[in-house]
Design a protein around this motif. Structure first.
Motif, PDB file in Angstrom:
ATOM      1  N   THR A 146     -45.873  35.214  23.383  1.00 10.24           N
ATOM      2  CA  THR A 146     -45.986  36.054  22.182  1.00 10.24           C
ATOM      3  C   THR A 146     -47.029  35.539  21.193  1.00 10.24           C
ATOM      4  O   THR A 146     -47.693  36.336  20.529  1.00 10.24           O
ATOM      5  CB  THR A 146     -44.608  36.140  21.475  1.00 10.24           C
ATOM      6  N   THR A 147     -47.148  34.208  21.089  1.00 10.49           N
ATOM      7  CA  THR A 147     -48.021  33.669  20.035  1.00 10.49           C
ATOM      8  C   THR A 147     -49.468  34.154  20.184  1.00 10.49           C
ATOM      9  O   THR A 147     -50.009  34.212  21.287  1.00 10.49           O
ATOM     10  CB  THR A 147     -47.977  32.124  20.012  1.00 10.49           C
ATOM     11  N   LYS A 148     -50.045  34.480  19.022  1.00  9.64           N
ATOM     12  CA  LYS A 148     -51.448  34.889  19.008  1.00  9.64           C
ATOM     13  C   LYS A 148     -52.329  33.739  18.547  1.00  9.64           C
ATOM     14  O   LYS A 148     -53.512  33.687  18.848  1.00  9.64           O
ATOM     15  CB  LYS A 148     -51.631  36.091  18.083  1.00  9.64           C
ATOM     16  N   THR A 149     -51.736  32.836  17.774  1.00 11.91           N
ATOM     17  CA  THR A 149     -52.517  31.712  17.252  1.00 11.91           C
ATOM     18  C   THR A 149     -52.461  30.503  18.183  1.00 11.91           C
ATOM     19  O   THR A 149     -53.209  29.543  17.988  1.00 11.91           O
ATOM     20  CB  THR A 149     -51.969  31.282  15.872  1.00 11.91           C
ATOM     21  N   GLY A 150     -51.537  30.543  19.130  1.00 14.62           N
ATOM     22  CA  GLY A 150     -51.372  29.380  20.011  1.00 14.62           C
ATOM     23  C   GLY A 150     -50.674  28.228  19.324  1.00 14.62           C
ATOM     24  O   GLY A 150     -50.689  27.101  19.807  1.00 14.62           O
ATOM     25  N   GLN A 151     -50.024  28.536  18.193  1.00 15.00           N
ATOM     26  CA  GLN A 151     -49.324  27.470  17.453  1.00 15.00           C
ATOM     27  C   GLN A 151     -47.839  27.826  17.329  1.00 15.00           C
ATOM     28  O   GLN A 151     -47.495  28.881  16.788  1.00 15.00           O
ATOM     29  CB  GLN A 151     -49.931  27.298  16.066  1.00 15.00           C
ATOM     30  N   ILE A 152     -47.013  26.939  17.827  1.00 13.81           N
ATOM     31  CA  ILE A 152     -45.565  27.168  17.807  1.00 13.81           C
ATOM     32  C   ILE A 152     -44.907  26.068  16.977  1.00 13.81           C
ATOM     33  O   ILE A 152     -45.250  24.890  17.120  1.00 13.81           O
ATOM     34  CB  ILE A 152     -44.988  27.150  19.243  1.00 13.81           C
ATOM     35  N   GLY A 153     -43.993  26.464  16.113  1.00 11.67           N
ATOM     36  CA  GLY A 153     -43.258  25.488  15.297  1.00 11.67           C
ATOM     37  C   GLY A 153     -41.830  25.363  15.779  1.00 11.67           C
ATOM     38  O   GLY A 153     -41.215  26.353  16.184  1.00 11.67           O
ATOM     39  N   TYR A 154     -41.320  24.124  15.772  1.00  8.84           N
ATOM     40  CA  TYR A 154     -39.915  23.909  16.169  1.00  8.84           C
ATOM     41  C   TYR A 154     -39.173  23.323  14.976  1.00  8.84           C
ATOM     42  O   TYR A 154     -39.502  22.235  14.481  1.00  8.84           O
ATOM     43  CB  TYR A 154     -39.838  22.963  17.369  1.00  8.84           C
ATOM     44  N   LEU A 155     -38.185  24.075  14.516  1.00  9.85           N
ATOM     45  CA  LEU A 155     -37.388  23.660  13.356  1.00  9.85           C
ATOM     46  C   LEU A 155     -36.245  22.786  13.861  1.00  9.85           C
ATOM     47  O   LEU A 155     -35.227  23.285  14.349  1.00  9.85           O
ATOM     48  CB  LEU A 155     -36.846  24.921  12.658  1.00  9.85           C
ATOM     49  N   GLY A 156     -36.433  21.464  13.750  1.00 11.89           N
ATOM     50  CA  GLY A 156     -35.458  20.535  14.337  1.00 11.89           C
ATOM     51  C   GLY A 156     -34.390  20.119  13.349  1.00 11.89           C
ATOM     52  O   GLY A 156     -34.631  20.101  12.146  1.00 11.89           O
ATOM     53  N   PRO A 157     -33.203  19.771  13.840  1.00 14.35           N
ATOM     54  CA  PRO A 157     -32.138  19.293  12.944  1.00 14.35           C
ATOM     55  C   PRO A 157     -32.333  17.815  12.612  1.00 14.35           C
ATOM     56  O   PRO A 157     -33.183  17.484  11.795  1.00 14.35           O
ATOM     57  CB  PRO A 157     -30.864  19.566  13.755  1.00 14.35           C
ATOM     58  N   LEU A 158     -31.599  16.929  13.229  1.00 17.94           N
ATOM     59  CA  LEU A 158     -31.797  15.498  13.063  1.00 17.94           C
ATOM     60  C   LEU A 158     -32.322  14.962  14.395  1.00 17.94           C
ATOM     61  O   LEU A 158     -32.323  15.676  15.395  1.00 17.94           O
ATOM     62  CB  LEU A 158     -30.471  14.826  12.695  1.00 17.94           C
ATOM     63  N   ILE A 159     -32.789  13.734  14.396  1.00 15.95           N
ATOM     64  CA  ILE A 159     -33.399  13.206  15.618  1.00 15.95           C
ATOM     65  C   ILE A 159     -32.362  12.413  16.412  1.00 15.95           C
ATOM     66  O   ILE A 159     -31.824  11.412  15.928  1.00 15.95           O
ATOM     67  CB  ILE A 159     -34.584  12.286  15.286  1.00 15.95           C
ATOM     68  N   ASN A 160     -32.051  12.897  17.588  1.00 14.29           N
ATOM     69  CA  ASN A 160     -31.229  12.103  18.508  1.00 14.29           C
ATOM     70  C   ASN A 160     -31.562  12.502  19.943  1.00 14.29           C
ATOM     71  O   ASN A 160     -32.463  13.314  20.182  1.00 14.29           O
ATOM     72  CB  ASN A 160     -29.730  12.227  18.184  1.00 14.29           C
ATOM     73  N   ASP A 161     -30.841  11.936  20.882  1.00 12.60           N
ATOM     74  CA  ASP A 161     -31.150  12.210  22.291  1.00 12.60           C
ATOM     75  C   ASP A 161     -31.102  13.716  22.575  1.00 12.60           C
ATOM     76  O   ASP A 161     -31.981  14.272  23.230  1.00 12.60           O
ATOM     77  CB  ASP A 161     -30.127  11.498  23.200  1.00 12.60           C
ATOM     78  N   GLU A 162     -30.044  14.357  22.083  1.00 11.43           N
ATOM     79  CA  GLU A 162     -29.849  15.783  22.365  1.00 11.43           C
ATOM     80  C   GLU A 162     -30.998  16.622  21.795  1.00 11.43           C
ATOM     81  O   GLU A 162     -31.556  17.481  22.484  1.00 11.43           O
ATOM     82  CB  GLU A 162     -28.525  16.241  21.747  1.00 11.43           C
ATOM     83  N   THR A 163     -31.342  16.343  20.551  1.00 13.16           N
ATOM     84  CA  THR A 163     -32.346  17.201  19.909  1.00 13.16           C
ATOM     85  C   THR A 163     -33.744  16.943  20.472  1.00 13.16           C
ATOM     86  O   THR A 163     -34.556  17.855  20.552  1.00 13.16           O
ATOM     87  CB  THR A 163     -32.340  17.001  18.385  1.00 13.16           C
ATOM     88  N   ARG A 164     -33.984  15.697  20.872  1.00  7.02           N
ATOM     89  CA  ARG A 164     -35.283  15.401  21.506  1.00  7.02           C
ATOM     90  C   ARG A 164     -35.420  16.165  22.816  1.00  7.02           C
ATOM     91  O   ARG A 164     -36.451  16.762  23.109  1.00  7.02           O
ATOM     92  CB  ARG A 164     -35.399  13.897  21.792  1.00  7.02           C
ATOM     93  N   ARG A 165     -34.344  16.149  23.623  1.00  6.69           N
ATOM     94  CA  ARG A 165     -34.485  16.795  24.936  1.00  6.69           C
ATOM     95  C   ARG A 165     -34.546  18.318  24.817  1.00  6.69           C
ATOM     96  O   ARG A 165     -35.202  18.980  25.613  1.00  6.69           O
ATOM     97  CB  ARG A 165     -33.369  16.350  25.892  1.00  6.69           C
TER      98      ARG A 165
END
Lengths: 399, 371
Positions: A164-183
């Protein structure tokens, strides 16, 4: 003499079995089971907590003799002065014999609770304490861990975003950093990159994938970064698709606002099958958990006396990933173009056919080798992913 | 017109009745039976030995904080910075436990030293508010509020930064301490530790004696009533205010230490649990009396613990407990105001802040005299 021997033998068996019993699973609950549910956010948050709440409602509908007592907003900001184990006991006081702690932030308290109440069946959702090979293994006969393989849902989300992206830029809104969120963030990237290279035939270096962590699963004013502002920053700095990894729907809400101003932006919410309701015109789809089937199995085991402590990481039902009775995770499509929609379907079929994106060559963000060429990641390697992957921008480890 | 004891009782009980009536109206407006709500709170607070123990667990930090606030109220200070002082107490306690965990000391000694460190942390933070007031002319309310924000930021920075779990920054806080460094509970299954209860009881007795039966307490009262007059009479006013701040901070720091060693066993983002603000309400509702503050704090703790039943049983938000507490304090203050209008001021109820009578701190009084 023989009778004395038999007597001693029986005594020995009794003593041994009583010892086993003391360390074993709780006694079968029988035909009636009150289920206690602790949720980290509001039960109607259109995200993680609501997905868990509806999972338990599914149990009540499917398993005769069950009833539900619950408490939501179990987090330090909303219920100061209380602990999750204390709140779990409040549910036990209401008759619960089966208590589900449904956030990794409750882990310490869930363990305390399980140790203090060996007679209660405990689910620690998203945890790994009962995974014998896992890093956090802590054997507790009354506890099981349940998690869905959301990595697949996130990969599909990545494909939808890249198509879908037209700019080729995707943002990921992450919660906190841990094993689960990294993967999970890395799974999105793997899906996006796969689509970018294999379906769109573009240079992977042109795909920009940025992760920003807010610090918790949802906004806590004054404590976390404001997810609304993070999404705004994504859209104002060139990203036109934001994928949410948090439990609430700010990404969709903000995308709707920008869309109403005439901007071509999209969002992908998370967790809950109806999360797109907050902004149907901008939602490309939603990867969601379907806790019902796993919770039904756990409840039936508790009632029948077949409960055994274990860890489960459940796959989608590849015959139909949106089957509410069989699939642990799913992906609902939103406002995709015809081409993007067909590509997503194609990707799901490829996954069902055995496509594995967690396969080398893959490097970690700092350039060190994660997987050699042709080598597939083990479950342990995926679960305990130590950094984001090379090609992703954003913090890998909390500093 | 003379104010008799029955009149005071009438105003006191009337305030409670009005508070309950208003809360009942709120409940009725949401379609909830008030009787069911109140009985659930009662059941949730005293329905079993376990929940009653939880009430005591909640009472301990509240009582400690209130004890400290009685001292600052006596000297005429609104120590709004108490939340930050609890937080700093918790931070110092965690710091001490982390430093001493592998020092080879007996666990009991480590816990005791950590609690002392907590008291010192709270006292230092409170004295900072005192310094801002005495030497910077910053009103203690604004100084305290500012310091609360700084304490929260410091706490979060530690949890998400230097003291984070390995590789993980989590709102669930730092890694829990080894159980050997937890305050021992009355039974392995219980949440109730007896030592903090003893500390809280000794604390309030100490404050009672300090304020009612000591020359120092008399000096604090004199400063609280009229710092300028107290200074002229030879009482070192700003020093007394600083001491009051330090004492209050030490109590708050102990409360933070209890939260770490006996409740959460780690540092969490909202480690103060709002006990500082609740303590302010307890002190006001108890009319700044050390004796009355004991049952009032118990009542607040019971409301906090009992109200958990509201979302579970009645699907009501447990913040209703806060509504009841707020209404109670408002009506008691209103009742006092009306009583004063009708019968005139009768200062027979011990210490209370009388800020309307003065506008400047003790330090500033000294400055005034030099002018």
């Amino acid at each position: 003499m023989k009778s004395i021997r038999i007597f001693f033998l029986l005594t020995l068996i009794l003593v041994a079995s009583s010892g086993l019993f003391a360390q074993g699973a709780p006694k079968a609950a029988g035909s009636n089971l009150t289920i206690g549910l602790l949720m980290v956010g509001p039960y109607n948050d259109h995200g993680w907590s609501q997905a868990n709440y509806e999972g338990m409602q599914y149990v009540i509908a499917k398993v005769p003799g069950t009833k539900l007592v619950y408490i939501d907003k179990v987090n330090p900001a909303d219920r100061p002065g209380t602990t999750a184990s204390q709140l779990g006991e409040s549910l036990v006081a209401q008759g619960a014999r089966f208590v589900a702690f449904t956030s990794d932030d409750m882990t310490d308290e869930a363990i305390k609770f399980a140790q203090a109440h060996p007679e209660i069946f405990v689910i620690m959702t998203s945890g790994d304490q009962q995974w014998k090979e896992g890093k956090a293994y802590k054997p507790l006969a009354n506890m099981i861990n349940i998690m869905g393989r959301m990595e697949y849902g996130k990969m599909i989300a990545g494909v939808a975003a890249a198509m879908t992206t037209k700019t080729g830029q995707i943002g990921y809104l992450g919660p906190l950093i841990n094993d689960e969120t990294r993967r999970l963030a890395s799974s999105v990237y793997l899906g996006a990159r796969y689509a970018w290279v294999n379906y769109l035939k573009k240079d992977p270096a042109q795909l920009k994938f940025r992760v920003t962590w807010i610090g918790y699963w949802f906004n806590i004013p004054g404590v976390t970064s404001d997810p609304t502002q993070v999404v705004d920053e994504f859209f104002n700095s060139g990203c036109d698709v934001v994928i949410s990894g948090i439990d609430t729907t700010e990404a969709v809400t903000e995308a709707s606002k920008y869309h109403s101003q005439g901007k071509d932006v999209w969002a992908i919410p998370y967790d809950y099958t109806k999360a797109m309701d907050e902004g149907k015109s901008v939602s490309l789809g939603v990867p969601y958990f379907n806790w019902g089937p796993a919770y039904v199995k756990a409840a039936k085991d508790a009632m029948a006396g077949t409960w055994q402590s274990h860890f489960e990481w459940n796959d989608p039902d590849w015959k139909n990933i949106n089957n509410v009775d069989t699939s642990a995770v799913g992906f609902k499509k939103g406002v995709l173009t015809v081409n993007a929609s067909q590509t997503v379907d194609k990707f799901v079929k490829e996954l069902a056919g055995g496509l594995n994106l967690w396969k080398g060559p893959l490097n970690l963000q700092d350039g060190t080798q994660y997987l050699a060429a042709g080598k597939a990641a083990t479950d342990l390697q995926i679960w305990y992913l130590p950094q984001l992957l090379q090609g992703m921008t954003g913090q890998s480890v909390s500093k | 017109m003379h104010e008799s004891r029955p009149v005071r009782m009438l105003f006191g009980s009337g305030s409670i009745v009005f508070a309950l009536l208003l809360t009942s109206l709120v409940l009725l407006a949401t379609g909830t039976n008030p009787v069911a709500a109140y009985s659930n709170i009662l059941q949730g607070a005293f329905g079993s030995a376990d929940v009653a123990a939880n009430v005591i667990v909640s009472w301990v930090p509240l009582m400690l904080v209130t004890s400290g606030l009685l001292v600052t109220f006596t000297v005429g200070l609104w120590n709004i910075g108490i939340e930050g002082q609890i937080t700093l107490g918790a931070i110092f306690t965690v710091w001490a436990e982390r430093e001493l965990a592998n020092a080879g000391l007996p666990p009991g000694l480590v816990i005791a030293l950590a609690m002392l460190a907590g008291a010192a942390g709270g006292a230092l933070w409170a004295m900072l508010a005192g310094v801002l007031k005495a030497f910077g002319g910053v009103n203690e309310i604004f100084g305290g509020l500012g310091l609360n924000f700084v304490a929260t930021a410091l706490n979060l920075w530690l949890i998400f930064g230097p003291w984070k779990r390995p590789g993980i920054a989590s709102m669930s806080g730092t890694l829990p301490f080894d159980p050997s460094l937890w305050m021992p509970t009355i039974t392995p299954q219980s949440r109730l530790a007896i030592i903090p209860v003893i500390i809280a009881l000794v604390g309030i007795v100490f404050v009672f004696i300090l304020l009612k039966g000591s020359y120092f307490g008399l000096q604090l009262k004199a400063v609280g009533k009229n710092p300028r007059a107290a200074y002229i009479l030879g009482i070192p006013t700003w020093q007394r205010m600083m001491t009051a701040f330090a004492l209050c901070g030490a109590f708050a720091g102990l409360a933070g230490g209890v939260q770490v060693t006996a409740v959460y066993h780690r540092l969490i983002p909202s480690i103060s649990s709002g006990y500082g603000y609740s303590g302010l309400l307890v002190a006001m509702l108890a009319n700044y009396s050390a004796i009355a503050s004991v049952p009032v704090a118990l009542f607040f703790a019971a409301l906090n613990v009992g109200s958990i039943q509201l979302p579970i049983v009645l699907k009501l938000d447990s913040s209703l407990a806060g509504v009841i507490q707020g209404f109670l304090v408002l009506f008691v203050l209103l009742g006092n105001g009306i009583r004063t209008r009708i019968f005139g001021r009768q200062d027979s109820h011990g210490a209370r802040p009388a800020r309307s009578k003065r506008s400047k701190s003790g330090r500033q009084c000294e400055g005034d005299d030099h002018e």
